[in-house]
Scaffold this motif. Sequence first.
Motif, short mmCIF file in Angstrom:
data_model
loop_
_atom_site.label_atom_id
_atom_site.label_comp_id
_atom_site.label_asym_id
_atom_site.label_seq_id
_atom_site.Cartn_x
_atom_site.Cartn_y
_atom_site.Cartn_z
N UNK A 1 36.48 43.87 49.71
CA UNK A 1 37.60 43.49 48.85
C UNK A 1 38.95 44.06 49.29
N UNK A 2 38.95 45.10 50.12
CA UNK A 2 40.21 45.69 50.54
C UNK A 2 40.78 45.06 51.81
N UNK A 3 39.92 44.43 52.62
CA UNK A 3 40.43 43.83 53.86
C UNK A 3 40.44 42.30 53.80
N UNK A 4 39.89 41.71 52.75
CA UNK A 4 39.89 40.25 52.60
C UNK A 4 41.23 39.79 52.04
N UNK A 5 41.58 38.56 52.35
CA UNK A 5 42.85 38.01 51.84
C UNK A 5 42.70 37.67 50.35
N UNK A 6 43.82 37.56 49.68
CA UNK A 6 43.81 37.18 48.26
C UNK A 6 43.12 35.83 48.07
N UNK A 7 43.35 34.91 49.01
CA UNK A 7 42.75 33.58 48.91
C UNK A 7 41.22 33.65 49.02
N UNK A 8 40.71 34.50 49.95
CA UNK A 8 39.26 34.65 50.09
C UNK A 8 38.64 35.21 48.82
N UNK A 9 39.28 36.23 48.25
CA UNK A 9 38.76 36.84 47.02
C UNK A 9 38.82 35.84 45.87
N UNK A 10 39.91 35.10 45.76
CA UNK A 10 40.06 34.10 44.68
C UNK A 10 39.00 33.01 44.79
N UNK A 11 38.70 32.58 46.01
CA UNK A 11 37.68 31.54 46.21
C UNK A 11 36.32 32.01 45.73
N UNK A 12 35.97 33.25 46.05
CA UNK A 12 34.68 33.79 45.62
C UNK A 12 34.66 33.98 44.11
N UNK A 13 35.73 34.52 43.54
CA UNK A 13 35.77 34.76 42.10
C UNK A 13 35.74 33.47 41.28
N UNK A 14 36.19 32.37 41.86
CA UNK A 14 36.17 31.08 41.14
C UNK A 14 34.74 30.64 40.83
N UNK A 15 33.76 31.16 41.58
CA UNK A 15 32.35 30.78 41.39
C UNK A 15 31.62 31.72 40.42
N UNK A 16 32.29 32.74 39.90
CA UNK A 16 31.65 33.76 39.07
C UNK A 16 31.15 33.16 37.75
N UNK A 17 29.91 33.49 37.35
CA UNK A 17 29.39 33.00 36.08
C UNK A 17 30.16 33.56 34.89
N UNK A 18 30.16 32.86 33.78
CA UNK A 18 30.88 33.29 32.58
C UNK A 18 30.15 34.39 31.82
N UNK A 19 28.82 34.37 31.86
CA UNK A 19 28.02 35.38 31.15
C UNK A 19 28.26 36.76 31.77
N UNK A 20 28.65 37.78 30.97
CA UNK A 20 28.99 39.10 31.52
C UNK A 20 27.85 39.76 32.31
N UNK A 21 26.61 39.68 31.83
CA UNK A 21 25.50 40.31 32.55
C UNK A 21 25.23 39.60 33.87
N UNK A 22 25.29 38.27 33.84
CA UNK A 22 25.10 37.51 35.08
C UNK A 22 26.26 37.77 36.04
N UNK A 23 27.46 37.92 35.51
CA UNK A 23 28.64 38.17 36.35
C UNK A 23 28.52 39.52 37.05
#
Length: 198
Positions: free
Chosen positions: A164-186
């Motif tokens: 997370x410290x060497x990846x670009x903001x766009x790379x992190x945003x792309x991965x986070x867009x796929x995160x599940x809504x359920x807190x435990x699953x997330x």
Amino acid sequence: LVLRAVADELRAALVGGRIQRVTQPEPCELRVVVRRASANSLLLLNCDPTWARAHLTNTRAPNPKDAHAFCMICRKYLEGGTIVAVAQRGFDRVLDIDVRGPGDVPVRLVGEFMGRRGNLILVEGGGTILDAAKRISRAVNRHRQISPGIEYVGPPEQTGRLDPLSSSDAEVATVLAEMPADPEAAASWLSTRFQGVS
């Protein structure tokens, strides 16, 4: 994340310093006195499963009457040496302290702060283990032995995960867009997508 900050602090305080004394008050703990810029710093390294940590301290601890074998090896190769680098390995819970030992012999003190698999290991410049706080035989772990005289192999790397410290903001945003809504699953999902997240 914590180890990244600790590595930065230790690098600023210790690189260029000369190792004055090494003690081992507990089987899983080393204390290293480093002299730099006319002041002493006390580095504590502990690989206990519950209390694993690395940091500077002002608290002294009594030495055992008889030094542990690992302490004696560390004294031989580290005392009188100069710390030339302190670095976290990737984004993992492994800290490498490179020392130019007496006679310009390069050695590395490795702190692996990974729960019950944690260890403190002294490795010569060529990669051969000199000794460790916890010796691990083939009977205990057939994939990764930690014993004097064998080649050091680090813990398996976290492959397929973003730093997370060497990846670009766009790379992190792309991965986070796929995160599940359920807190435990997330929470579980995040630990499989990013390095340094447990």
